[in-house]
Motif scaffolding. Sequence first.
Motif, PDB file in Angstrom:
ATOM      1  N   UNK A 141       0.838  -1.207   0.000  1.00 43.94           N
ATOM      2  CA  UNK A 141       0.000   0.000   0.000  1.00 43.94           C
ATOM      3  C   UNK A 141       0.871   1.254   0.000  1.00 43.94           C
ATOM      4  N   UNK A 142       0.516   2.192  -0.867  1.00 41.55           N
ATOM      5  CA  UNK A 142       1.274   3.447  -0.886  1.00 41.55           C
ATOM      6  C   UNK A 142       0.981   4.278   0.356  1.00 41.55           C
ATOM      7  N   UNK A 143      -0.258   4.179   0.870  1.00 46.59           N
ATOM      8  CA  UNK A 143      -0.644   4.925   2.058  1.00 46.59           C
ATOM      9  C   UNK A 143      -1.521   4.048   2.937  1.00 46.59           C
ATOM     10  N   UNK A 144      -1.524   4.349   4.232  1.00 40.70           N
ATOM     11  CA  UNK A 144      -2.394   3.669   5.178  1.00 40.70           C
ATOM     12  C   UNK A 144      -3.448   4.650   5.676  1.00 40.70           C
ATOM     13  N   UNK A 145      -4.586   4.121   6.124  1.00 34.77           N
ATOM     14  CA  UNK A 145      -5.657   4.992   6.625  1.00 34.77           C
ATOM     15  C   UNK A 145      -5.583   5.154   8.136  1.00 34.77           C
ATOM     16  N   UNK A 146      -4.447   4.802   8.735  1.00 33.19           N
ATOM     17  CA  UNK A 146      -4.265   4.939  10.180  1.00 33.19           C
ATOM     18  C   UNK A 146      -2.873   5.514  10.452  1.00 33.19           C
ATOM     19  N   UNK A 147      -2.672   5.953  11.686  1.00 36.82           N
ATOM     20  CA  UNK A 147      -1.368   6.370  12.175  1.00 36.82           C
ATOM     21  C   UNK A 147      -0.810   5.228  13.032  1.00 36.82           C
ATOM     22  N   UNK A 148       0.497   5.251  13.270  1.00 39.82           N
ATOM     23  CA  UNK A 148       1.133   4.194  14.050  1.00 39.82           C
ATOM     24  C   UNK A 148       2.018   4.800  15.122  1.00 39.82           C
TER      25      UNK A 148
ATOM     26  N   UNK B 102       7.969   9.119   1.710  1.00 42.13           N
ATOM     27  CA  UNK B 102       8.036  10.153   2.736  1.00 42.13           C
ATOM     28  C   UNK B 102       7.624   9.557   4.086  1.00 42.13           C
ATOM     29  N   UNK B 103       8.494   9.732   5.069  1.00 39.17           N
ATOM     30  CA  UNK B 103       8.138   9.435   6.450  1.00 39.17           C
ATOM     31  C   UNK B 103       7.454  10.673   7.017  1.00 39.17           C
ATOM     32  N   UNK B 104       6.189  10.527   7.396  1.00 35.65           N
ATOM     33  CA  UNK B 104       5.412  11.638   7.944  1.00 35.65           C
ATOM     34  C   UNK B 104       5.233  11.410   9.437  1.00 35.65           C
ATOM     35  N   UNK B 105       5.600  12.390  10.249  1.00 33.42           N
ATOM     36  CA  UNK B 105       5.531  12.242  11.691  1.00 33.42           C
ATOM     37  C   UNK B 105       4.929  13.487  12.324  1.00 33.42           C
ATOM     38  N   UNK B 106       4.597  13.356  13.608  1.00 33.79           N
ATOM     39  CA  UNK B 106       4.070  14.480  14.366  1.00 33.79           C
ATOM     40  C   UNK B 106       5.086  15.617  14.471  1.00 33.79           C
ATOM     41  N   UNK B 107       6.369  15.311  14.235  1.00 33.54           N
ATOM     42  CA  UNK B 107       7.430  16.313  14.332  1.00 33.54           C
ATOM     43  C   UNK B 107       8.038  16.658  12.984  1.00 33.54           C
ATOM     44  N   UNK B 108       7.298  16.396  11.921  1.00 34.70           N
ATOM     45  CA  UNK B 108       7.766  16.784  10.597  1.00 34.70           C
ATOM     46  C   UNK B 108       8.058  15.587   9.717  1.00 34.70           C
ATOM     47  N   UNK B 109       8.399  15.868   8.484  1.00 27.69           N
ATOM     48  CA  UNK B 109       8.526  14.843   7.463  1.00 27.69           C
ATOM     49  C   UNK B 109       9.963  14.693   6.973  1.00 27.69           C
ATOM     50  N   UNK B 110      10.256  13.495   6.487  1.00 25.27           N
ATOM     51  CA  UNK B 110      11.558  13.182   5.910  1.00 25.27           C
ATOM     52  C   UNK B 110      11.350  12.385   4.633  1.00 25.27           C
ATOM     53  N   UNK B 111      11.920  12.836   3.525  1.00 23.40           N
ATOM     54  CA  UNK B 111      11.928  12.037   2.306  1.00 23.40           C
ATOM     55  C   UNK B 111      12.965  10.928   2.461  1.00 23.40           C
TER      56      UNK B 111
END
Length: 385
Positions: free
Chosen positions: A109-116, A133-142
């Motif tokens: 899956x390219x994206x999930x419908x939940x957070x972890x 892209x890693x997407x987090x509560x403290x910002x993103x990282x490619x």
Amino acid sequence: MPFYHKLGEIPPKRHTIFKKPNGDFYYEQLFGTIGFDGMSTNSYHEQRPTQVKAIKKQYSIVPKVAKANNIQSYRFRGFQVKPEADYLQSRKAILTNSDCNIILAAPKNKKQDYFYKNTDADEMIFIHKGTGKLRTMYGNLDFKYGDYLIIPRGMIYKIDFDTEDNRLFIVESYHPIYTPKRYRNWFGQLLEHSPFCERDIRRPEELETYNETGDFTINVKKQGEIIEMVYASHPFDVIGYDGYNYPYAFSIHDFEPITGRVHQPPPVHQTFETAAFVVCSFVPRLYDYHPEAIPAPYNHSNIDSDEVLYYVDGDFMSRNDIEAGHISLHPAGIPHGPHPGAMERSIGKKDTQELAVMVDTFKPLQVTEEALKIADEDYFKSWLE
């Protein structure tokens, strides 16, 4: 990671009034480890980060151990782990002990419908295949091929992939993951003899801030179980933060190898450490330059640690019949070394193009049922002549 980072908007002082333009309050959260003694970050949220609406299903993901007391050397064919659509379901623990889990994953899956959120362990995710892209509560990282992603325990995140062809090598650590202390001074700065420096470490730069309410599912890992929790506000609602506890990325391609006249021991390849294991990066490098040097590693006894080597790419000079995605396990208690012919082939060679990640644990690793599905049961005989 022991150096300071700031992103977004924060007040001049900690624990003081911080208001929105409309006069409402932002809500402060201290995000730390090891009680109040470890690394921490202060973040400021649009909504209270404590609003739980529901706690739903709960299920175990504790690895199923097939061999608890193992002394057999193994090769595992990592790319035989079948891809699965869901990110969490794709994670297959192949080796485990009370300090860590070593996991392979091939999420589609390219994206999930939940957070972890993993509240049990820091995560080191090595990207073997895939970009995104890693997407987090403290910002993103490619991220891209060859990246290590270090995600502190308790960090809420998602991973968005660009394609369905992804391969991950993951280590969950029940101890905080640090850079090696011998490469740091007493202030935490990486020293001149370190094989990488702060310039090589990529910190979050893109801060997503959503001021949204509704139903937001966070799958929380706690004590080996996944617990589905529904929060009343979007978990990526941070307006700003500062501190030392945040996700970061480091590319194996930025590791600068340390070489010598004769063969150097594995610690020169060390990249990360915990109180219970180390992680090393084997990268393209010049071979030893003593005129009588034997570039292949010498036979050595694993008395105090299990050695796991994840083969990424290139020509693995010390092993026969090894391909990308293979994993070797050489357990404590017995010696191991180059395969027959490997030492002889290495003499006179000038360099190697191998790329691999090594994990050495101080406690024995247990072999899981998932590991036996991809195991070469005759690997331990491959030193016979």
